[in-house]
Design a protein around this motif. Structure first.
Motif, PDB file in Angstrom:
ATOM      1  N   UNK A 102      -4.070  12.367  -8.274  1.00 10.98           N
ATOM      2  CA  UNK A 102      -2.850  11.713  -8.745  1.00 10.98           C
ATOM      3  C   UNK A 102      -2.626  10.320  -8.150  1.00 10.98           C
ATOM      4  N   UNK A 103      -3.418   9.894  -7.208  1.00  3.58           N
ATOM      5  CA  UNK A 103      -3.121   8.635  -6.515  1.00  3.58           C
ATOM      6  C   UNK A 103      -4.392   7.998  -5.972  1.00  3.58           C
ATOM      7  N   UNK A 104      -4.258   6.760  -5.507  1.00  4.77           N
ATOM      8  CA  UNK A 104      -5.323   6.052  -4.803  1.00  4.77           C
ATOM      9  C   UNK A 104      -4.639   4.992  -3.948  1.00  4.77           C
ATOM     10  N   UNK A 105      -4.248   5.342  -2.782  1.00  3.20           N
ATOM     11  CA  UNK A 105      -3.424   4.449  -1.981  1.00  3.20           C
ATOM     12  C   UNK A 105      -4.259   3.378  -1.288  1.00  3.20           C
ATOM     13  N   UNK A 106      -4.478   2.277  -2.008  1.00  3.17           N
ATOM     14  CA  UNK A 106      -5.227   1.148  -1.485  1.00  3.17           C
ATOM     15  C   UNK A 106      -4.304   0.316  -0.601  1.00  3.17           C
ATOM     16  N   UNK A 107      -4.771  -0.038   0.583  1.00  2.00           N
ATOM     17  CA  UNK A 107      -3.965  -0.782   1.560  1.00  2.00           C
ATOM     18  C   UNK A 107      -3.539  -2.131   0.979  1.00  2.00           C
ATOM     19  N   UNK A 108      -2.238  -2.352   0.900  1.00  2.00           N
ATOM     20  CA  UNK A 108      -1.738  -3.602   0.327  1.00  2.00           C
ATOM     21  C   UNK A 108      -1.916  -4.783   1.269  1.00  2.00           C
ATOM     22  N   UNK A 109      -2.218  -4.523   2.524  1.00  2.00           N
ATOM     23  CA  UNK A 109      -2.358  -5.595   3.512  1.00  2.00           C
ATOM     24  C   UNK A 109      -3.816  -5.980   3.746  1.00  2.00           C
ATOM     25  N   UNK A 110      -4.692  -5.497   2.902  1.00  2.00           N
ATOM     26  CA  UNK A 110      -6.108  -5.849   2.957  1.00  2.00           C
ATOM     27  C   UNK A 110      -6.553  -6.249   1.558  1.00  2.00           C
TER      28      UNK A 110
ATOM     29  N   UNK B 213       1.485   4.897  -6.261  1.00  2.00           N
ATOM     30  CA  UNK B 213       0.298   5.732  -6.399  1.00  2.00           C
ATOM     31  C   UNK B 213      -0.956   4.867  -6.468  1.00  2.00           C
ATOM     32  N   UNK B 214      -0.754   3.547  -6.351  1.00  2.00           N
ATOM     33  CA  UNK B 214      -1.875   2.612  -6.419  1.00  2.00           C
ATOM     34  C   UNK B 214      -2.037   1.792  -5.153  1.00  2.00           C
ATOM     35  N   UNK B 215      -0.985   1.643  -4.369  1.00  2.00           N
ATOM     36  CA  UNK B 215      -1.055   0.857  -3.146  1.00  2.00           C
ATOM     37  C   UNK B 215       0.013   1.270  -2.164  1.00  2.00           C
ATOM     38  N   UNK B 216      -0.299   1.176  -0.870  1.00  2.00           N
ATOM     39  CA  UNK B 216       0.705   1.504   0.145  1.00  2.00           C
ATOM     40  C   UNK B 216       0.361   0.832   1.470  1.00  2.00           C
ATOM     41  N   UNK B 217       1.139   1.156   2.503  1.00  2.00           N
ATOM     42  CA  UNK B 217       0.919   0.596   3.836  1.00  2.00           C
ATOM     43  C   UNK B 217       0.533   1.694   4.825  1.00  2.00           C
TER      44      UNK B 217
ATOM     45  N   UNK C 149      -1.408  -2.776 -10.526  1.00  2.00           N
ATOM     46  CA  UNK C 149      -0.391  -1.869  -9.996  1.00  2.00           C
ATOM     47  C   UNK C 149      -0.309  -1.977  -8.484  1.00  2.00           C
ATOM     48  N   UNK C 150      -1.463  -2.148  -7.844  1.00  2.00           N
ATOM     49  CA  UNK C 150      -1.523  -2.375  -6.388  1.00  2.00           C
ATOM     50  C   UNK C 150      -0.739  -3.629  -6.009  1.00  2.00           C
ATOM     51  N   UNK C 151      -0.875  -4.693  -6.809  1.00  2.00           N
ATOM     52  CA  UNK C 151      -0.153  -5.934  -6.544  1.00  2.00           C
ATOM     53  C   UNK C 151       1.352  -5.752  -6.713  1.00  2.00           C
ATOM     54  N   UNK C 152       1.763  -4.931  -7.678  1.00  2.00           N
ATOM     55  CA  UNK C 152       3.187  -4.645  -7.853  1.00  2.00           C
ATOM     56  C   UNK C 152       3.717  -3.907  -6.620  1.00  2.00           C
TER      57      UNK C 152
ATOM     58  N   UNK D  32       2.609  -4.190  -3.588  1.00  2.00           N
ATOM     59  CA  UNK D  32       2.695  -5.187  -2.504  1.00  2.00           C
ATOM     60  C   UNK D  32       3.896  -6.106  -2.679  1.00  2.00           C
ATOM     61  N   UNK D  33       4.017  -6.701  -3.875  1.00  2.00           N
ATOM     62  CA  UNK D  33       4.998  -7.762  -4.077  1.00  2.00           C
ATOM     63  C   UNK D  33       6.399  -7.250  -4.393  1.00  2.00           C
ATOM     64  N   UNK D  34       6.493  -6.229  -5.267  1.00  2.00           N
ATOM     65  CA  UNK D  34       7.811  -5.763  -5.688  1.00  2.00           C
ATOM     66  C   UNK D  34       8.342  -4.624  -4.829  1.00  2.00           C
ATOM     67  N   UNK D  35       7.490  -3.632  -4.538  1.00  2.00           N
ATOM     68  CA  UNK D  35       7.977  -2.477  -3.775  1.00  2.00           C
ATOM     69  C   UNK D  35       8.218  -2.866  -2.318  1.00  2.00           C
ATOM     70  N   UNK D  36       7.137  -3.194  -1.613  1.00  2.00           N
ATOM     71  CA  UNK D  36       7.271  -3.495  -0.179  1.00  2.00           C
ATOM     72  C   UNK D  36       7.855  -4.886   0.048  1.00  2.00           C
ATOM     73  N   UNK D  37       7.487  -5.851  -0.804  1.00  2.00           N
ATOM     74  CA  UNK D  37       8.018  -7.195  -0.638  1.00  2.00           C
ATOM     75  C   UNK D  37       9.527  -7.227  -0.721  1.00  2.00           C
ATOM     76  N   UNK D  38      10.078  -6.507  -1.689  1.00  2.00           N
ATOM     77  CA  UNK D  38      11.527  -6.480  -1.856  1.00  2.00           C
ATOM     78  C   UNK D  38      12.195  -5.630  -0.773  1.00  2.00           C
ATOM     79  N   UNK D  39      11.569  -4.513  -0.432  1.00  2.00           N
ATOM     80  CA  UNK D  39      12.178  -3.615   0.564  1.00  2.00           C
ATOM     81  C   UNK D  39      12.220  -4.251   1.949  1.00  2.00           C
TER      82      UNK D  39
END
Length: 280
Positions: free
Chosen positions: A89-97, A151-155, A220-223, A225-232
């Motif tokens: 269901x997911x592939x959590x690619x590191x948004x900081x790399x 489900x595409x990117x995380x920290x 989706x990974x970029x979203x 990074x930029x919208x989910x974590x960037x805004x939070x």
């Protein structure tokens, strides 16, 4: 007003389903796709869904596109029978790399690899009907999952499940970025007029449907990074220490409606393309 606030607070205390987009998001992705596909594809989908009894999951019916879209989450309640699919269901690619899908998708146990695998199974008419039906359900669901950014990117926080957050004036101990994007924000964005369940123009379908599964994964990974974590986290999410609990103000919530709606639209349009390629 007091009774209304008490009711809303009670709703927030209800444990949230551990699934991407909850039911509403997945159903919407499926509905958008169903409206775009060719009549031939739509007829093929109906014929397969009519064989739902082959799956032997009576508590998780699959007779409509909406139920098919949620089936892959519903079967999590059936215990070890389908436990092999949990990591699909997911592939959590590191948004900081730098984006690296290969490392996050070892041995094909990730959402993008399973989208490609199930599309091939669905297209192959020599595959038993039961397996093609299951492939259809997985494909519909996983296309929704891929377009849920967490489900595409995380920290390294389990897709935001460990990132505590508050949604406007409301907050509970269990609320986090994942549950907000899965449910509260998704339901707000999808239900905001005008409806995104509609017939899209050829130019819209061509623009949103272009690319490969890897392209969509990177997007989706970029979203995330930029919208989910960037805004939070207020700016560059990789240059600051996350707060103990991030605050999504009403202003931030309003600004996130458009990018979230776009992700759901993209998921539906791209799913329609894959269904037409497999069944049309």
């Amino acid at each position: 007003m007091t009774r209304l606030l008490a009711f809303l607070t009670a709703l927030l205390l209800i444990p949230a389903p551990a699934s991407a987009w909850w039911e509403y998001g997945h159903e919407t992705v499926g509905q958008i796709a169903y409206k775009q596909v060719t009549p031939k594809t739509r007829a093929a989908i109906r014929r397969l869904l009519a064989k739902g009894a082959l799956l032997e999951t009576p508590t998780c019916p699959i007779n409509t596109i909406e139920k098919a879209a949620y089936w892959a989450d519903c079967i999590k309640e059936l215990g070890p029978r389908f436990s092999y699919a949990y990591s699909w269901h997911y592939q959590n690619v590191d948004i900081c790399k730098p984006f690296d899908l290969k490392a996050a998708c070892k041995d094909g146990h990730c959402v993008s690899a399973q989208i490609e695998r199930n599309a091939k199974l669905l297209k192959d008419r020599t595959v038993p009907e039961r397996e093609r039906l299951m492939a259809l359900a997985f494909l519909i669901h996983f296309m929704g999952d891929l377009h849920q950014p967490l489900h595409a990117g995380d920290k390294g926080d389990l897709g935001g499940n460990r990132a505590k957050a508050a949604y406007g004036a409301f907050s509970t101990e269990r609320m986090n970025l994942h549950s907000i994007w899965d449910g509260y924000l998704a339901e707000r964005a999808i239900s905001t007029p005008p409806s995104i369940v509609r017939i899209y123009s050829p130019s819209e379908r061509a623009e949103m449907g272009a690319g490969t599964v890897e392209d969509w994964s990177r997007e989706s990974w970029a979203v995330a990074r930029d919208s989910v974590y960037g805004m939070a986290y207020g700016g560059d999410p990789c240059s600051i220490t996350p707060p103990a609990r991030s605050m999504l103000t009403n202003e931030k919530i309003e600004s996130l409606i458009a990018p979230l709606r776009l992700e759901v639209e993209r998921g539906g349009i791209r799913l329609a393309r894959m269904l037409d390629e497999a069944l049309g």
